[in-house]
Design a protein around this motif. Structure first.
Motif, PDB file in Angstrom:
ATOM      1  N   GLY A 315     -13.786 102.769 -16.446  1.00  8.21           N
ATOM      2  CA  GLY A 315     -13.491 101.353 -16.637  1.00  8.21           C
ATOM      3  C   GLY A 315     -14.632 100.573 -17.251  1.00  8.21           C
ATOM      4  N   ARG A 316     -15.573 101.276 -17.862  1.00  3.38           N
ATOM      5  CA  ARG A 316     -16.737 100.627 -18.479  1.00  3.38           C
ATOM      6  C   ARG A 316     -16.543 100.606 -19.997  1.00  3.38           C
ATOM      7  NH1 ARG A 316     -21.206 104.072 -15.268  1.00  3.38           N
ATOM      8  NH2 ARG A 316     -22.619 103.186 -16.832  1.00  3.38           N
ATOM      9  N   GLY A 317     -15.495  99.886 -20.409  1.00  4.32           N
ATOM     10  CA  GLY A 317     -15.058  99.923 -21.796  1.00  4.32           C
ATOM     11  C   GLY A 317     -16.078  99.435 -22.803  1.00  4.32           C
ATOM     12  N   GLU A 318     -16.787  98.357 -22.491  1.00  7.08           N
ATOM     13  CA  GLU A 318     -17.771  97.815 -23.429  1.00  7.08           C
ATOM     14  C   GLU A 318     -18.860  98.851 -23.722  1.00  7.08           C
ATOM     15  OE1 GLU A 318     -17.458  95.189 -25.050  1.00  7.08           O
ATOM     16  OE2 GLU A 318     -16.124  93.844 -23.941  1.00  7.08           O
ATOM     17  N   GLU A 319     -19.327  99.530 -22.672  1.00  9.87           N
ATOM     18  CA  GLU A 319     -20.335 100.570 -22.871  1.00  9.87           C
ATOM     19  C   GLU A 319     -19.764 101.731 -23.674  1.00  9.87           C
ATOM     20  OE1 GLU A 319     -22.786 101.447 -19.207  1.00  9.87           O
ATOM     21  OE2 GLU A 319     -21.269 100.117 -18.343  1.00  9.87           O
ATOM     22  N   ALA A 320     -18.506 102.080 -23.402  1.00  8.68           N
ATOM     23  CA  ALA A 320     -17.866 103.173 -24.127  1.00  8.68           C
ATOM     24  C   ALA A 320     -17.786 102.864 -25.618  1.00  8.68           C
ATOM     25  CB  ALA A 320     -16.469 103.434 -23.566  1.00  8.68           C
ATOM     26  N   ILE A 321     -17.453 101.630 -25.953  1.00  9.51           N
ATOM     27  CA  ILE A 321     -17.339 101.253 -27.363  1.00  9.51           C
ATOM     28  C   ILE A 321     -18.687 101.381 -28.076  1.00  9.51           C
ATOM     29  CG2 ILE A 321     -16.949  99.271 -28.894  1.00  9.51           C
ATOM     30  CD1 ILE A 321     -14.691  98.455 -26.924  1.00  9.51           C
ATOM     31  N   GLU A 322     -19.766 101.008 -27.399  1.00  5.78           N
ATOM     32  CA  GLU A 322     -21.095 101.157 -27.992  1.00  5.78           C
ATOM     33  C   GLU A 322     -21.377 102.621 -28.327  1.00  5.78           C
ATOM     34  OE1 GLU A 322     -24.156  99.465 -25.624  1.00  5.78           O
ATOM     35  OE2 GLU A 322     -23.225  97.486 -25.500  1.00  5.78           O
ATOM     36  N   VAL A 323     -20.981 103.524 -27.437  1.00  6.47           N
ATOM     37  CA  VAL A 323     -21.201 104.957 -27.672  1.00  6.47           C
ATOM     38  C   VAL A 323     -20.301 105.455 -28.804  1.00  6.47           C
ATOM     39  CG1 VAL A 323     -21.075 107.248 -26.630  1.00  6.47           C
ATOM     40  CG2 VAL A 323     -21.907 105.314 -25.276  1.00  6.47           C
ATOM     41  N   ILE A 324     -19.044 105.033 -28.804  1.00  3.05           N
ATOM     42  CA  ILE A 324     -18.102 105.480 -29.840  1.00  3.05           C
ATOM     43  C   ILE A 324     -18.553 105.016 -31.217  1.00  3.05           C
ATOM     44  CG2 ILE A 324     -15.723 105.288 -30.667  1.00  3.05           C
ATOM     45  CD1 ILE A 324     -14.949 104.945 -27.640  1.00  3.05           C
ATOM     46  N   ASP A 325     -19.115 103.822 -31.312  1.00  4.11           N
ATOM     47  CA  ASP A 325     -19.615 103.331 -32.597  1.00  4.11           C
ATOM     48  C   ASP A 325     -20.725 104.237 -33.140  1.00  4.11           C
ATOM     49  OD1 ASP A 325     -17.826 101.260 -32.780  1.00  4.11           O
ATOM     50  OD2 ASP A 325     -19.183  99.754 -31.918  1.00  4.11           O
ATOM     51  N   LYS A 326     -21.496 104.837 -32.252  1.00  2.00           N
ATOM     52  CA  LYS A 326     -22.530 105.780 -32.696  1.00  2.00           C
ATOM     53  C   LYS A 326     -21.898 107.057 -33.258  1.00  2.00           C
ATOM     54  CE  LYS A 326     -25.982 104.099 -29.372  1.00  2.00           C
ATOM     55  NZ  LYS A 326     -26.818 104.438 -28.187  1.00  2.00           N
ATOM     56  N   ILE A 327     -20.771 107.465 -32.666  1.00  2.00           N
ATOM     57  CA  ILE A 327     -20.055 108.627 -33.184  1.00  2.00           C
ATOM     58  C   ILE A 327     -19.481 108.302 -34.563  1.00  2.00           C
ATOM     59  CG2 ILE A 327     -18.115 110.208 -32.819  1.00  2.00           C
ATOM     60  CD1 ILE A 327     -18.442 109.681 -29.796  1.00  2.00           C
ATOM     61  N   LEU A 328     -18.861 107.146 -34.684  1.00  2.00           N
ATOM     62  CA  LEU A 328     -18.239 106.754 -35.948  1.00  2.00           C
ATOM     63  C   LEU A 328     -19.277 106.520 -37.045  1.00  2.00           C
ATOM     64  CD1 LEU A 328     -15.471 104.366 -34.579  1.00  2.00           C
ATOM     65  CD2 LEU A 328     -15.170 106.665 -35.546  1.00  2.00           C
ATOM     66  N   ALA A 329     -20.503 106.195 -36.654  1.00  2.00           N
ATOM     67  CA  ALA A 329     -21.561 106.059 -37.658  1.00  2.00           C
ATOM     68  C   ALA A 329     -21.873 107.401 -38.307  1.00  2.00           C
ATOM     69  CB  ALA A 329     -22.817 105.479 -37.011  1.00  2.00           C
ATOM     70  N   GLN A 330     -21.612 108.488 -37.584  1.00  2.00           N
ATOM     71  CA  GLN A 330     -21.817 109.833 -38.125  1.00  2.00           C
ATOM     72  C   GLN A 330     -20.543 110.387 -38.764  1.00  2.00           C
ATOM     73  OE1 GLN A 330     -24.153 112.640 -35.635  1.00  2.00           O
ATOM     74  NE2 GLN A 330     -24.257 111.010 -34.111  1.00  2.00           N
ATOM     75  N   GLU A 331     -19.398 110.060 -38.175  1.00  2.00           N
ATOM     76  CA  GLU A 331     -18.119 110.582 -38.648  1.00  2.00           C
ATOM     77  C   GLU A 331     -17.093 109.441 -38.661  1.00  2.00           C
ATOM     78  OE1 GLU A 331     -18.542 115.150 -36.906  1.00  2.00           O
ATOM     79  OE2 GLU A 331     -17.061 113.789 -36.043  1.00  2.00           O
ATOM     80  N   LYS A 332     -17.112 108.639 -39.727  1.00  2.00           N
ATOM     81  CA  LYS A 332     -16.307 107.416 -39.736  1.00  2.00           C
ATOM     82  C   LYS A 332     -14.810 107.682 -39.753  1.00  2.00           C
ATOM     83  CE  LYS A 332     -16.416 106.740 -44.777  1.00  2.00           C
ATOM     84  NZ  LYS A 332     -16.765 105.781 -45.856  1.00  2.00           N
ATOM     85  N   ASN A 333     -14.375 108.870 -40.164  1.00  2.00           N
ATOM     86  CA  ASN A 333     -12.941 109.172 -40.220  1.00  2.00           C
ATOM     87  C   ASN A 333     -12.516 110.170 -39.146  1.00  2.00           C
ATOM     88  OD1 ASN A 333     -12.274 107.486 -42.440  1.00  2.00           O
ATOM     89  ND2 ASN A 333     -13.155 108.995 -43.848  1.00  2.00           N
ATOM     90  N   ASN A 334     -13.277 110.235 -38.063  1.00  2.00           N
ATOM     91  CA  ASN A 334     -12.935 111.128 -36.953  1.00  2.00           C
ATOM     92  C   ASN A 334     -11.774 110.504 -36.170  1.00  2.00           C
ATOM     93  OD1 ASN A 334     -12.786 112.369 -34.373  1.00  2.00           O
ATOM     94  ND2 ASN A 334     -14.934 112.980 -34.487  1.00  2.00           N
ATOM     95  N   PRO A 335     -10.552 111.073 -36.280  1.00  2.00           N
ATOM     96  CA  PRO A 335      -9.392 110.437 -35.641  1.00  2.00           C
ATOM     97  C   PRO A 335      -9.497 110.388 -34.123  1.00  2.00           C
ATOM     98  CG  PRO A 335      -8.817 112.630 -36.405  1.00  2.00           C
ATOM     99  CD  PRO A 335     -10.188 112.342 -36.941  1.00  2.00           C
ATOM    100  N   TYR A 336     -10.207 111.352 -33.529  1.00  2.00           N
ATOM    101  CA  TYR A 336     -10.343 111.384 -32.074  1.00  2.00           C
ATOM    102  C   TYR A 336     -11.259 110.254 -31.602  1.00  2.00           C
ATOM    103  CZ  TYR A 336      -8.214 115.949 -32.682  1.00  2.00           C
ATOM    104  OH  TYR A 336      -7.351 116.963 -33.017  1.00  2.00           O
TER     105      TYR A 336
END
Length: 414
Positions: A315-336
């Motif tokens: 339930g820590r969505g804001e923190e999760a989004i910060e982490v996911i943005d780091k993933i997308l910075a490496q793989e911007k079209n990663n559908p997962y």
């Protein structure tokens, strides 16, 4: 020089507390026990707070005993299991039995609490002066409470979260089960000091005593609670007090518990350890392992993915989004990863925003079931029921169960 220091010198000169006579004649002499010691003189921290605490180092079948000197009275944390300790204390004249007004227990094991009985039975002046208050967990041994009440002393049951006064100072009660069901720690925030009983010790963790309600998952909860505090100094139930390195020792205990659960020896393999812990539902521990992996390699994709998933489920969505943005910075079209960001937004109640990410993920991979189901959930929660039911994966695999859960949540409690 205090009376306690004089007594220490006396022990060293007279040979008190040495081993049995037959062993003294050999070349292998048992070291002299230091007796009562002042914490300020031993740890030498630059804080007068520690001058108020004396302790007797535990040996054989007794725990460490701590005495906190207030302006008007004394408090004890864990009175141990050796009546001779109190004989030494009172004979020195540094304090009297009736000065003891509070006893706080870290848990109900005999080596920590039996001194309570010794004080009551051996020193009538305690009762004559009104007795003391015994502070312990609500599910501590009932017999202990009965004996104390029989002597007309007060029993205060706590469960964690309270603030109690010991030696005229405020201490936060922290519930730290695991070693036993009734484990408590006491935390003084201004000095960053904690009494930790057998939960955290310098030589390792206490064993899980299942006969006393101990459980490994509870142990993780207890140590995790300590990690959330700013603790520099640890006053343990056994072993020498620890100055300045409290956080490190708590982390080592935490890691040791995780190693036992994972079933590994030596250093934890952080990413695979996080995977194993997440599979067992130990999400906080999985996040801890991910953070360790990311400290060594910030771009570690697998660690970022596991951490984001766990944070979302916690339930820590804001923190999760910060982490996911780091993933997308490496793989911007990663559908997962894109779906994961939508899922985190969904958990935050941002249904319209989440739809943008589910649609984008489905443009990249139209058959991605997670994106289809989460999109159906977002539409349903946004009140767009017909559109949600048009999504086959949501309608056939999830809708009925989802609706039942919503109805259960909305049903008034009787």
């Amino acid at each position: 020089m205090t009376e306690i220091d004089k007594d220490k010198d006396r022990q060293e000169s007279t040979g008190e507390r040495q081993s049995a006579p037959e062993l003294q004649e050999s070349s292998f002499l048992e070291p002299l026990h230091p007796g009562w010691q002042n914490l300020g003189q031993v740890l030498k921290p630059n804080d007068p707070f520690f001058e108020k605490i004396f302790f007797m180092l535990g040996y054989e079948y007794s725990s460490n005993i701590y005495l906190i000197k207030g302006d008007r009275d004394l408090s004890i944390v864990d009175p141990g299991n050796d009546y001779t300790c109190f004989l030494d204390l009172f004979e020195q004249g540094w304090c009297q039995p009736q000065d003891i007004k509070k006893i706080a227990l870290t848990h109900g094991h005999r080596d920590h609490c039996s001194g309570t009985f010794e004080l009551l039975r051996g020193y009538p002046s305690i009762i004559e002066s009104g007795g003391f208050e015994l502070i312990l967990y609500k599910e501590s041994p009932a017999e202990l409470k009965k004996v104390v009440e029989k002597f007309n002393c007060r029993v205060t049951e706590v469960e964690g979260g309270e603030t109690i006064e010991l030696g005229g100072l405020p201490w936060e009660v922290i519930y730290t089960p695991g070693h036993t069901i009734d484990g408590l720690s006491f935390y003084h925030a201004p000095s960053k000091t904690a009494f930790t009983g057998d939960t955290v010790m310098p030589h390792g963790m206490g064993e899980v005593d299942d006969k006393a309600g101990g459980r490994m998952d509870h142990y993780l909860f207890g140590v995790r609670s300590l990690l959330k505090r700013d603790i520099d100094n640890i006053l343990p139930g056994h072993g020498f007090p620890i100055a300045a390195l409290g956080k490190t020792v708590i982390e080592q205990t935490y890691e040791g518990l995780m190693m036992k659960i994972i079933g590994t020896e030596g250093k934890i393999p952080w990413v695979s350890g996080a995977t194993a812990l997440a599979q067992q539902g130990l999400l906080e521990e999985a996040v801890f392992c991910c953070d360790k992996a990311l400290a060594a390699k910030p771009e570690n994709l697998r660690a970022l993915q596991i951490k984001a998933m766990c944070l979302t489920d916690l339930g820590r969505g804001e923190e999760a989004i910060e982490v996911i943005d780091k993933i997308l910075a490496q793989e911007k079209n990663n559908p997962y990863a894109i779906t994961a960001k939508g899922h985190a937004l969904l958990g935050l109640g941002k249904y319209a925003d989440s739809l943008e990410y589910f649609d984008k993920a489905l443009e990249i991979n139209p058959g991605l079931p997670e994106a289809q189901v989460y999109k159906g959930m977002a539409l349903y929660l946004a009140g767009r029921y017909d559109e949600a039911m048009d999504i086959e994966a949501f309608r056939t695999e999830f809708a009925d169960k989802f609706k039942a859960e919503l109805e259960k949540m909305e049903k008034p409690q009787e």
